[in-house]
Design an enzyme around this catalytic site. Sequence first.
Site, mmCIF file in Angstrom:
data_model
loop_
_atom_site.group_PDB
_atom_site.id
_atom_site.type_symbol
_atom_site.label_atom_id
_atom_site.label_comp_id
_atom_site.label_asym_id
_atom_site.label_seq_id
_atom_site.Cartn_x
_atom_site.Cartn_y
_atom_site.Cartn_z
ATOM 1 N N SER A 37 -75.838 -117.532 -58.604
ATOM 2 C CA SER A 37 -76.784 -116.363 -57.380
ATOM 3 C C SER A 37 -75.872 -115.435 -56.661
ATOM 4 C CB SER A 37 -77.963 -116.793 -56.717
ATOM 5 O OG SER A 37 -77.437 -117.866 -55.791
ATOM 6 N N HIS A 81 -76.740 -116.532 -49.498
ATOM 7 C CA HIS A 81 -76.642 -115.166 -50.095
ATOM 8 C C HIS A 81 -76.003 -114.170 -49.436
ATOM 9 C CE1 HIS A 81 -80.112 -117.769 -52.249
ATOM 10 N NE2 HIS A 81 -78.310 -117.325 -52.928
ATOM 11 N N GLU A 124 -91.618 -110.310 -42.701
ATOM 12 C CA GLU A 124 -91.023 -110.999 -41.641
ATOM 13 C C GLU A 124 -89.790 -111.681 -41.323
ATOM 14 O OE1 GLU A 124 -93.494 -114.607 -42.716
ATOM 15 O OE2 GLU A 124 -95.515 -113.271 -43.120
#
Length: 227
Positions: A13, A198, A191
Amino acid sequence: MENQITIYIAGDSTAAIKLPEKRPETGWGEAFQAYFKENVKIENRAINGRSTKSFIKEGHLAAIEKTIQPGDYLVIQFGHNDQKIEDPVRGTHPYGDYQDNLGKFILVAQQKNAYPLLLTSVTRRKFEDEKIDSISVGDYPQAMIQFAEKYQVPVLDIHKITTEFMAKAGDEESKKYYLHLPPGQSENYPEGITDNTHFNEDGAKKVAQIIIEAIQQSHLPLKNLLK
């Protein structure tokens, strides 16, 4: 295009292309194309949540093997999810099956007369008492370097360089490169979010730049493809 060369990115990722609902999260591979000549195509095959083990098992390496051509490049960066030893689907041991799996990636490139390039994992942002954790991805970067030296495969120690960069930036300043959002700033994260693995767009661009600079300073033929 004449003399088309493809650079495949196999990774997790930290490098992957993100879905709109994940923005502003950005993978460094998304910022790569801008640095290369017109005849170079970036084929970003990095996938969220994958380790060397799950990437291979799900057939993603086999898919690369079907299309990679002589003279192409295979850039390999894994470690973050290999670190999840408790997960039987993804976890690997750094000096065991992790290195064995790296060998499978290298073999695909070499059998297709493509160029493999290993990148140690980008650092996590993990500070304690104003000091960054220099082994935030465990033994995986060192295991990759050991593997590369043993089998004479090109490797760039991106973990070391990104760790040094974030350490110099410091605890507070380094947050601006990661997915840190207060509540109400992003529709995707109403939120808020505090993610020290990341990158946001600025972070992805900076890491891509760091990787490109490491390529420029190397003796790799890949640097001849840069603009």
